[in-house]
Design a protein around this motif. Structure first.
Motif, PDB file in Angstrom:
ATOM      1  N   GLN A   1      71.839  51.690  -3.062  1.00  0.00           N
ATOM      2  CA  GLN A   1      71.734  52.628  -2.280  1.00  0.00           C
ATOM      3  C   GLN A   1      72.103  54.131  -3.169  1.00  0.00           C
ATOM      4  O   GLN A   1      72.325  53.833  -4.231  1.00  0.00           O
TER       5      GLN A   1
ATOM      6  N   TYR B   1      69.965  58.351  -6.622  1.00  0.00           N
ATOM      7  CA  TYR B   1      70.235  57.147  -7.385  1.00  0.00           C
ATOM      8  C   TYR B   1      70.720  57.074  -8.623  1.00  0.00           C
ATOM      9  O   TYR B   1      70.590  58.125  -9.496  1.00  0.00           O
TER      10      TYR B   1
ATOM     11  N   ARG C   1      64.614  62.140   3.625  1.00  0.00           N
ATOM     12  CA  ARG C   1      64.779  60.780   4.045  1.00  0.00           C
ATOM     13  C   ARG C   1      66.146  60.498   4.991  1.00  0.00           C
ATOM     14  O   ARG C   1      67.076  60.951   4.405  1.00  0.00           O
TER      15      ARG C   1
ATOM     16  N   SER D   1      69.467  58.452   5.611  1.00  0.00           N
ATOM     17  CA  SER D   1      70.339  57.643   4.817  1.00  0.00           C
ATOM     18  C   SER D   1      70.043  56.347   5.194  1.00  0.00           C
ATOM     19  O   SER D   1      69.535  55.810   6.188  1.00  0.00           O
ATOM     20  N   HIS D   2      70.192  55.308   4.147  1.00  0.00           N
ATOM     21  CA  HIS D   2      69.673  53.709   4.156  1.00  0.00           C
ATOM     22  C   HIS D   2      70.087  53.063   3.080  1.00  0.00           C
ATOM     23  O   HIS D   2      70.625  53.506   1.911  1.00  0.00           O
ATOM     24  N   LEU D   3      70.310  51.584   3.358  1.00  0.00           N
ATOM     25  CA  LEU D   3      70.600  50.653   2.338  1.00  0.00           C
ATOM     26  C   LEU D   3      69.332  49.931   1.875  1.00  0.00           C
ATOM     27  O   LEU D   3      68.575  49.565   2.799  1.00  0.00           O
ATOM     28  N   HIS D   4      69.090  49.544   0.689  1.00  0.00           N
ATOM     29  CA  HIS D   4      67.982  48.815   0.154  1.00  0.00           C
ATOM     30  C   HIS D   4      68.304  47.432   0.039  1.00  0.00           C
ATOM     31  O   HIS D   4      69.499  47.169  -0.402  1.00  0.00           O
TER      32      HIS D   4
ATOM     33  N   THR E   1      63.432  45.542   2.010  1.00  0.00           N
ATOM     34  CA  THR E   1      63.373  46.442   3.237  1.00  0.00           C
ATOM     35  C   THR E   1      64.454  47.342   3.112  1.00  0.00           C
ATOM     36  O   THR E   1      65.089  47.632   2.019  1.00  0.00           O
ATOM     37  N   GLU E   2      64.693  48.310   3.910  1.00  0.00           N
ATOM     38  CA  GLU E   2      65.781  49.056   4.135  1.00  0.00           C
ATOM     39  C   GLU E   2      66.472  49.122   5.404  1.00  0.00           C
ATOM     40  O   GLU E   2      65.660  48.716   6.291  1.00  0.00           O
TER      41      GLU E   2
ATOM     42  N   PHE F   1      68.799  51.418   8.107  1.00  0.00           N
ATOM     43  CA  PHE F   1      69.184  52.787   8.651  1.00  0.00           C
ATOM     44  C   PHE F   1      70.255  52.841   9.276  1.00  0.00           C
ATOM     45  O   PHE F   1      70.062  52.274  10.520  1.00  0.00           O
TER      46      PHE F   1
ATOM     47  N   ASP G   1      61.418  60.563   9.248  1.00  0.00           N
ATOM     48  CA  ASP G   1      61.347  59.854   7.700  1.00  0.00           C
ATOM     49  C   ASP G   1      59.872  60.437   6.961  1.00  0.00           C
ATOM     50  O   ASP G   1      58.895  60.035   7.656  1.00  0.00           O
TER      51      ASP G   1
END
Length: 160
Positions: free
Chosen positions: A19, A26, A81, A83-86, A99-100, A102, A112
């Motif tokens: 993230q 990043y 974008r 917020s998100h986790l990959h 994937t991501e 949210f 997005d």
């Protein structure tokens, strides 16, 4: 949990999770961050479960200078974008999943700039009271000192 389409756990699945930092960058974009900041690798156990602690991700902008910025402006789109986790999930005999996910309260979920949000990729943060953090075998004293947020999100892998 990492599972198959029937809900069976996939023991030994490997997860790559990353993230942005709280500054919206990043580690590859920020010379002040270590290469592996906000990045984790793990292998799930026999029950397919995984767990980790992190800070809640923040929304950020894609670079809007150069050709990407030109295209966004031409389309009348903003560069944000949510917020998100990959995640990259892999296991022997299964197709890799990239994937991501949210948070349900993330700004820009319905806007997005890269159109990455789908309903099945939205996660719910559940508020948890101080003192209820589960025992992990690691000393997390001071790292989770008070109330915190908990997320449960399953990843489903399809046979190769």
């Amino acid at each position: 949990m990492v599972k198959d389409p029937e809900g069976n756990p996939i023991p030994g699945a490997r997860l790559d999770i990353w993230q942005t930092a709280p500054n919206g960058l990043y580690s590859s974009q920020d010379p002040e961050q270590d290469t592996y900041d906000f990045h984790g690798l793990q292998t799930v156990g026999a029950d397919g479960r995984y767990a980790f602690t992190t800070v809640k991700p923040v929304e950020y902008t894609v670079p809007s200078d150069g050709p990407v910025g030109d295209i966004l402006r031409a389309c009348g789109r903003h560069p944000w974008r949510p917020s998100h986790l990959h995640f990259i999930a892999e296991a022997e005999g299964f197709r890799p999943l990239v994937t991501e996910v949210f948070p349900e309260d993330a700004p820009y979920l319905d806007q997005d700039t890269v159109f990455g949000v789908r309903a099945d990729l939205v996660m719910r943060y559940q508020p948890m009271p101080a003192g209820s953090f589960p025992a992990t075998g690691f000393d997390l004293s001071g790292r989770v000192p008070g109330d915190y947020l908990k997320v449960t999100f399953d990843l489903t892998l399809v046979a190769a």
